[in-house]
Design a protein around this motif. Structure first.
Motif, PDB file in Angstrom:
ATOM      1  N   ILE A  93       0.945  -0.859   0.287  1.00 39.85           N
ATOM      2  CA  ILE A  93       0.318   0.184   0.220  1.00 39.85           C
ATOM      3  C   ILE A  93       0.570   0.887  -0.067  1.00 39.85           C
ATOM      4  CG2 ILE A  93      -2.192   1.735   1.312  1.00 39.85           C
ATOM      5  CD1 ILE A  93      -2.734  -1.239   2.238  1.00 39.85           C
ATOM      6  N   ARG A  94       1.338   2.087  -1.236  1.00 42.04           N
ATOM      7  CA  ARG A  94       1.977   2.642  -1.445  1.00 42.04           C
ATOM      8  C   ARG A  94       1.309   4.211  -1.574  1.00 42.04           C
ATOM      9  NH1 ARG A  94       4.846   0.633  -6.723  1.00 42.04           N
ATOM     10  NH2 ARG A  94       3.106   1.674  -8.352  1.00 42.04           N
ATOM     11  N   ASN A  95       2.460   5.414  -1.545  1.00 40.65           N
ATOM     12  CA  ASN A  95       1.824   6.843  -2.039  1.00 40.65           C
ATOM     13  C   ASN A  95      -0.289   7.112  -1.367  1.00 40.65           C
ATOM     14  OD1 ASN A  95       4.335   6.850  -3.281  1.00 40.65           O
ATOM     15  ND2 ASN A  95       3.264   5.967  -5.024  1.00 40.65           N
ATOM     16  N   GLY A  96      -0.576   6.936  -0.238  1.00 44.41           N
ATOM     17  CA  GLY A  96      -1.889   7.690  -0.206  1.00 44.41           C
ATOM     18  C   GLY A  96      -1.232   8.486   0.877  1.00 44.41           C
ATOM     19  N   LEU A  97      -2.189   9.128   1.055  1.00 42.93           N
ATOM     20  CA  LEU A  97      -2.755  11.044   1.148  1.00 42.93           C
ATOM     21  C   LEU A  97      -3.694  10.499   2.341  1.00 42.93           C
ATOM     22  CD1 LEU A  97      -1.458  13.275   2.364  1.00 42.93           C
ATOM     23  CD2 LEU A  97      -3.121  13.520   0.547  1.00 42.93           C
ATOM     24  N   GLY A  98      -3.785  11.008   3.767  1.00 43.57           N
ATOM     25  CA  GLY A  98      -5.407  10.771   4.435  1.00 43.57           C
ATOM     26  C   GLY A  98      -5.398  11.943   4.926  1.00 43.57           C
ATOM     27  N   THR A  99      -6.139  12.091   4.980  1.00 41.57           N
ATOM     28  CA  THR A  99      -6.799  14.383   5.279  1.00 41.57           C
ATOM     29  C   THR A  99      -7.997  14.606   6.370  1.00 41.57           C
ATOM     30  OG1 THR A  99      -7.910  15.091   3.591  1.00 41.57           O
ATOM     31  CG2 THR A  99      -5.552  14.884   3.837  1.00 41.57           C
ATOM     32  N   PHE A 131       3.740  -0.831   3.852  1.00 35.85           N
ATOM     33  CA  PHE A 131       3.498   0.179   4.034  1.00 35.85           C
ATOM     34  C   PHE A 131       4.463   1.020   3.657  1.00 35.85           C
ATOM     35  CE2 PHE A 131       0.506  -1.620   6.821  1.00 35.85           C
ATOM     36  CZ  PHE A 131      -1.206  -1.061   6.160  1.00 35.85           C
ATOM     37  N   GLU A 132       4.075   1.762   2.702  1.00 34.77           N
ATOM     38  CA  GLU A 132       5.690   2.459   1.361  1.00 34.77           C
ATOM     39  C   GLU A 132       5.121   3.551   1.018  1.00 34.77           C
ATOM     40  OE1 GLU A 132       9.345   1.528  -0.995  1.00 34.77           O
ATOM     41  OE2 GLU A 132       7.354   0.192  -1.396  1.00 34.77           O
ATOM     42  N   ASN A 133       5.980   5.231   1.779  1.00 34.60           N
ATOM     43  CA  ASN A 133       5.209   6.198   1.275  1.00 34.60           C
ATOM     44  C   ASN A 133       4.404   6.815   1.427  1.00 34.60           C
ATOM     45  OD1 ASN A 133       6.545   8.855   0.102  1.00 34.60           O
ATOM     46  ND2 ASN A 133       5.877   8.286  -1.933  1.00 34.60           N
ATOM     47  N   GLY A 149      -1.658  15.263  11.935  1.00 35.62           N
ATOM     48  CA  GLY A 149      -1.657  13.953  11.412  1.00 35.62           C
ATOM     49  C   GLY A 149      -1.534  12.397  12.383  1.00 35.62           C
ATOM     50  N   VAL A 150      -2.152  11.764  11.675  1.00 41.80           N
ATOM     51  CA  VAL A 150      -1.906  10.666  12.748  1.00 41.80           C
ATOM     52  C   VAL A 150      -2.502   8.954  11.857  1.00 41.80           C
ATOM     53  CG1 VAL A 150      -3.174   9.419  14.348  1.00 41.80           C
ATOM     54  CG2 VAL A 150      -3.593  12.190  13.796  1.00 41.80           C
ATOM     55  N   GLY A 151      -1.044   8.364  12.166  1.00 39.57           N
ATOM     56  CA  GLY A 151      -0.442   7.422  11.592  1.00 39.57           C
ATOM     57  C   GLY A 151      -0.468   7.841  10.186  1.00 39.57           C
ATOM     58  N   GLY A 152       0.571   7.495   9.623  1.00 36.27           N
ATOM     59  CA  GLY A 152       0.937   7.907   7.769  1.00 36.27           C
ATOM     60  C   GLY A 152       0.989   6.530   7.038  1.00 36.27           C
ATOM     61  N   GLY A 153       1.475   5.688   7.800  1.00 28.68           N
ATOM     62  CA  GLY A 153       1.063   4.664   7.396  1.00 28.68           C
ATOM     63  C   GLY A 153      -0.146   3.781   7.561  1.00 28.68           C
ATOM     64  N   LEU A 154      -0.554   4.039   8.891  1.00 26.97           N
ATOM     65  CA  LEU A 154      -1.597   2.816   9.248  1.00 26.97           C
ATOM     66  C   LEU A 154      -2.594   3.190  10.587  1.00 26.97           C
ATOM     67  CD1 LEU A 154      -3.578   0.221   9.245  1.00 26.97           C
ATOM     68  CD2 LEU A 154      -1.791  -0.790  10.427  1.00 26.97           C
ATOM     69  N   ALA A 155      -3.212   3.700  10.635  1.00 28.68           N
ATOM     70  CA  ALA A 155      -4.090   4.241  11.633  1.00 28.68           C
ATOM     71  C   ALA A 155      -5.415   3.198  12.547  1.00 28.68           C
ATOM     72  CB  ALA A 155      -4.692   5.230  11.371  1.00 28.68           C
ATOM     73  N   ILE A 156      -5.565   2.585  12.992  1.00 26.35           N
ATOM     74  CA  ILE A 156      -6.397   1.589  13.962  1.00 26.35           C
ATOM     75  C   ILE A 156      -7.140   2.390  15.101  1.00 26.35           C
ATOM     76  CG2 ILE A 156      -7.068  -0.536  14.716  1.00 26.35           C
ATOM     77  CD1 ILE A 156      -4.281  -1.562  13.106  1.00 26.35           C
ATOM     78  N   ARG A 157      -8.318   2.792  15.137  1.00 23.56           N
ATOM     79  CA  ARG A 157      -9.091   3.234  15.947  1.00 23.56           C
ATOM     80  C   ARG A 157     -10.195   2.979  16.325  1.00 23.56           C
ATOM     81  NH1 ARG A 157     -10.891   9.478  15.357  1.00 23.56           N
ATOM     82  NH2 ARG A 157     -12.328   8.354  13.039  1.00 23.56           N
ATOM     83  N   GLY A 158     -10.526   2.116  17.807  1.00 24.68           N
ATOM     84  CA  GLY A 158     -12.176   2.028  18.229  1.00 24.68           C
ATOM     85  C   GLY A 158     -12.160   0.674  17.430  1.00 24.68           C
ATOM     86  N   MET A 165      -1.589  -8.795  13.619  1.00 27.28           N
ATOM     87  CA  MET A 165      -1.275  -7.983  12.984  1.00 27.28           C
ATOM     88  C   MET A 165       0.369  -8.774  12.611  1.00 27.28           C
ATOM     89  SD  MET A 165      -0.966  -3.843  13.677  1.00 27.28           S
ATOM     90  CE  MET A 165       0.254  -3.802  12.370  1.00 27.28           C
ATOM     91  N   ASP A 166       0.707  -9.377  11.027  1.00 25.44           N
ATOM     92  CA  ASP A 166       1.695 -10.006  11.193  1.00 25.44           C
ATOM     93  C   ASP A 166       2.270  -9.677  10.264  1.00 25.44           C
ATOM     94  OD1 ASP A 166       3.424 -12.719  11.575  1.00 25.44           O
ATOM     95  OD2 ASP A 166       2.418 -13.651  10.978  1.00 25.44           O
ATOM     96  N   GLU A 167       4.091  -9.867   9.886  1.00 20.51           N
ATOM     97  CA  GLU A 167       4.400 -10.045   8.941  1.00 20.51           C
ATOM     98  C   GLU A 167       4.175  -8.309   7.968  1.00 20.51           C
ATOM     99  OE1 GLU A 167       7.008 -11.051   8.324  1.00 20.51           O
ATOM    100  OE2 GLU A 167       7.108 -12.896   9.604  1.00 20.51           O
ATOM    101  N   ILE A 168       3.958  -7.198   8.573  1.00 21.69           N
ATOM    102  CA  ILE A 168       4.201  -5.616   8.387  1.00 21.69           C
ATOM    103  C   ILE A 168       5.418  -5.132   8.415  1.00 21.69           C
ATOM    104  CG2 ILE A 168       2.586  -3.758   8.880  1.00 21.69           C
ATOM    105  CD1 ILE A 168       1.273  -6.614   8.669  1.00 21.69           C
ATOM    106  N   SER A 169       5.684  -4.082   6.922  1.00 25.97           N
ATOM    107  CA  SER A 169       6.579  -3.363   7.028  1.00 25.97           C
ATOM    108  C   SER A 169       6.502  -2.313   6.585  1.00 25.97           C
ATOM    109  CB  SER A 169       7.552  -3.918   5.819  1.00 25.97           C
ATOM    110  OG  SER A 169       8.159  -4.991   5.917  1.00 25.97           O
ATOM    111  N   PHE A 170       7.370  -1.171   7.186  1.00 24.36           N
ATOM    112  CA  PHE A 170       6.410   0.102   7.013  1.00 24.36           C
ATOM    113  C   PHE A 170       7.776   0.989   7.130  1.00 24.36           C
ATOM    114  CE2 PHE A 170       3.730  -1.314  10.977  1.00 24.36           C
ATOM    115  CZ  PHE A 170       2.198  -0.380   9.895  1.00 24.36           C
ATOM    116  N   ILE A 171       8.330   1.551   5.576  1.00 25.13           N
ATOM    117  CA  ILE A 171       9.089   2.366   4.865  1.00 25.13           C
ATOM    118  C   ILE A 171       8.669   3.963   4.334  1.00 25.13           C
ATOM    119  CG2 ILE A 171      10.565   2.476   3.251  1.00 25.13           C
ATOM    120  CD1 ILE A 171       8.605  -1.134   3.746  1.00 25.13           C
ATOM    121  N   ASP A 172       9.577   4.725   5.063  1.00 23.22           N
ATOM    122  CA  ASP A 172       8.755   5.730   4.655  1.00 23.22           C
ATOM    123  C   ASP A 172       7.638   6.941   4.592  1.00 23.22           C
ATOM    124  OD1 ASP A 172      11.766   5.986   3.645  1.00 23.22           O
ATOM    125  OD2 ASP A 172      11.934   5.154   1.769  1.00 23.22           O
TER     126      ASP A 172
END
Length: 205
Positions: A93-99, A131-133, A149-158, A165-172
């Motif tokens: 999952i890459r180049n996502g933008l959360g606003t 999760f990349e960029n 700005g909260v959880g650039g790669g992944l945000a989990i709430r409530g 979560m298993d074998e999860i990578s966070f890059i940039d």
């Protein structure tokens, strides 16, 4: 948005996937995402080829969800069903933008959650994801406090139940708070943010 009496299983072949022109359930809620899941139990598995749907191999067959720096990659949202759950395996999952989500009030309207993926009041089992960029960005405010700005790669709430979560990578991945009249918005969890969630995690990089 139908009640989730049974699982929906989606097998995805290698390739890069972006948002098309077709309407999604998230449009009515002013949520811009490549993949939008509301009130469903969904199992998504990547890593297939178009001529072999029996074996998933995400390393040999990269399966990419690309937000193109203008939208969130994946939105999983519970509105009314108690057992909404996303099981997702074998994706980049890459180049996502959360606003901010304009249809919501208060903090959610001006703050970005989960640029790559936002799991909001739902369950999740996430395996072999990269999760990349991705980025989550809060809005500027002329007065008061700016958005966060909260959880650039992944945000989990409530979350519903225990999130696996298993074998999860966070890059940039990154987060950025907005500029405010009284104070700036905070930035938290460049890769991962959780709140109100029980997490069972293995092999997080």
């Amino acid at each position: 948005r139908a009640a989730n009496e049974q699982w929906v299983k989606i097998l995805v072949a290698e390739g890069a996937y972006t948002r098309g022109d077709d309407a999604t359930p998230c449009d009515d809620l002013d949520i811009n995402a490549v993949v939008c899941i509301i009130n469903r139990r969904v199992q998504m598995i990547g890593g297939y080829t178009s001529d072999d749907w029996s074996t998933s191999d995400p390393q040999a067959n990269p399966t990419i969800i690309d937000g193109q720096d203008v939208r969130r990659g994946v939105m999983m949202l519970n509105v009314s069903e108690p057992d909404n759950t996303l099981e997702m395996t074998g994706f980049t999952i890459r180049n996502g933008l959360g606003t901010g989500i304009s249809s919501r009030s208060g903090f959610d309207a001006i703050s970005g959650f989960g640029g790559g993926m936002f799991v909001d009041a739902a369950g999740a089992t996430l395996r072999t994801l990269r999760f990349e960029n991705n980025q989550a960005v809060g809005y500027d405010q002329g007065s008061g406090q700016a958005g966060a700005g909260v959880g650039g790669g992944l945000a989990i709430r409530g979350a519903i139940g225990t999130v696996v979560m298993d074998e999860i990578s966070f890059i940039d991945n990154r987060v950025q708070g907005g500029t405010g009249g009284e104070c700036g918005g905070y930035a938290i969890g460049g890769g991962l943010f959780t709140y109100g969630a029980t997490i069972r995690a293995n092999n997080i990089y």
